[in-house]
Design a protein around this motif. Structure first.
Motif: not given
Lengths: 116, 175
Positions: B95-98, B104-105, A22-23, B100, A19, A26-28, B40
């Protein structure tokens, strides 16, 4: 390890790794500052090089122009010097004539005194 | 290149070497923070802050300890500061993607989520470091700023508690 609890701890931990991966893909998070710093320093360095190169170039130009001027002035000054000498002579000419006239007068006075 | 070689070069100002160290440890550190933080975004911030602090104080790094130990120590200190600022119920973790809107949980049945609900933060960290990170008792004690006997005792107690919960869950599933 056969302990199902520990196995699950490891397995679910790996799930969290996936996880996280993956994040991160995505370039968190924003561009790290150490990379910005390295870019800044390399940019700063390139500026320094550019400034140094331009200083050297300008210095070179100045040197060559002064050097050629000095050489040129040595040769170019000859007629100027001659003209100055002539001008000086012309300016001093009346004085010279007057001096000569005074000397002549004095000579004449001396002759007259002696004749008395 | 080994960690110590990269650290030495990074200490001399080769920033590319520090980026390599970040690439090596960011997933491990981030997965710990994702499960440990309230949301997150906090995990993102703490991850960023951890590496910034590590970069700033790289010259004070003691090679006696593993680089990962040092990173986790910094991250934990930052988490403690963050924990003081607010309290959010653990089950609100989402967890929320920045990038899109897809959400994500962390899986509901992920054991680490369960541990966070039932175990104190220090014990959670001890379990994570010992079982997930495979750190030895000495390193875990250093990161947590506790004695080795504290770590051993609390690992044992947490394991007993977890086993009970684990067995209870299995029992519930079979019913």
């Amino acid at each position: 390890m056969n302990d199902p609890l520990i196995n699950q701890l490891k397995r679910d931990g790996q799930e969290l790794d996936r996880l996280a991966e993956k994040r991160l893909a995505q370039g968190v998070y924003v561009k790290p500052p150490w990379e910005k710093q390295s870019e800044k320093s390399s940019l700063h360095r390139s500026w320094l090089w550019a400034v140094a190169a331009s200083v050297i170039f300008t210095a070179g130009l100045l040197y060559t122009s002064i050097h050629t001027n000095q050489r040129n002035s040595a040769t170019n000054l000859q007629p100027v010097n001659q003209a100055l000498i002539i001008m000086d002579e012309q300016m001093k000419m009346p004085l010279h004539n007057e001096q000569q006239a005074i000397i002549e007068d004095l000579k004449m006075l001396k002759d007259r005194f002696l004749s008395i | 290149m080994t960690d110590s070689e990269l650290i030495k070069k990074a200490q001399k100002g080769v920033t590319g070497c520090f980026s390599q160290l970040v690439a090596r440890y960011q997933v491990r550190l981030y997965s710990y923070l994702l499960a440990r933080c309230h949301n997150p975004f906090d995990a993102d911030d703490v991850l960023q802050e951890t590496f910034i602090n590590a970069y700033q104080y790289l010259n004070s790094y003691n090679p006696k300890w593993a680089f990962s130990t040092w990173l986790f120590t910094i991250a934990r200190r930052l988490l403690q500061q963050l924990d003081k600022t607010y309290f959010i119920p653990v089950d609100t973790v989402q967890l929320t993607s920045n990038e899109n809107t897809a959400t994500l949980e962390i899986e509901q049945d992920n054991i680490w989520r369960l541990i966070k609900k039932h175990v104190a933060a220090d014990c959670y960290d001890a379990l994570w470091l010992y079982y997930k990170e495979d750190a030895d008792i000495k390193n875990v004690a250093f990161i947590l700023n506790k004695s080795q006997s504290w770590v051993k005792t609390n690992l044992h107690r947490s394991k007993i508690k977890l086993r009970e919960i684990f067995e209870l869950r299995h029992l519930m599933e079979t019913l």
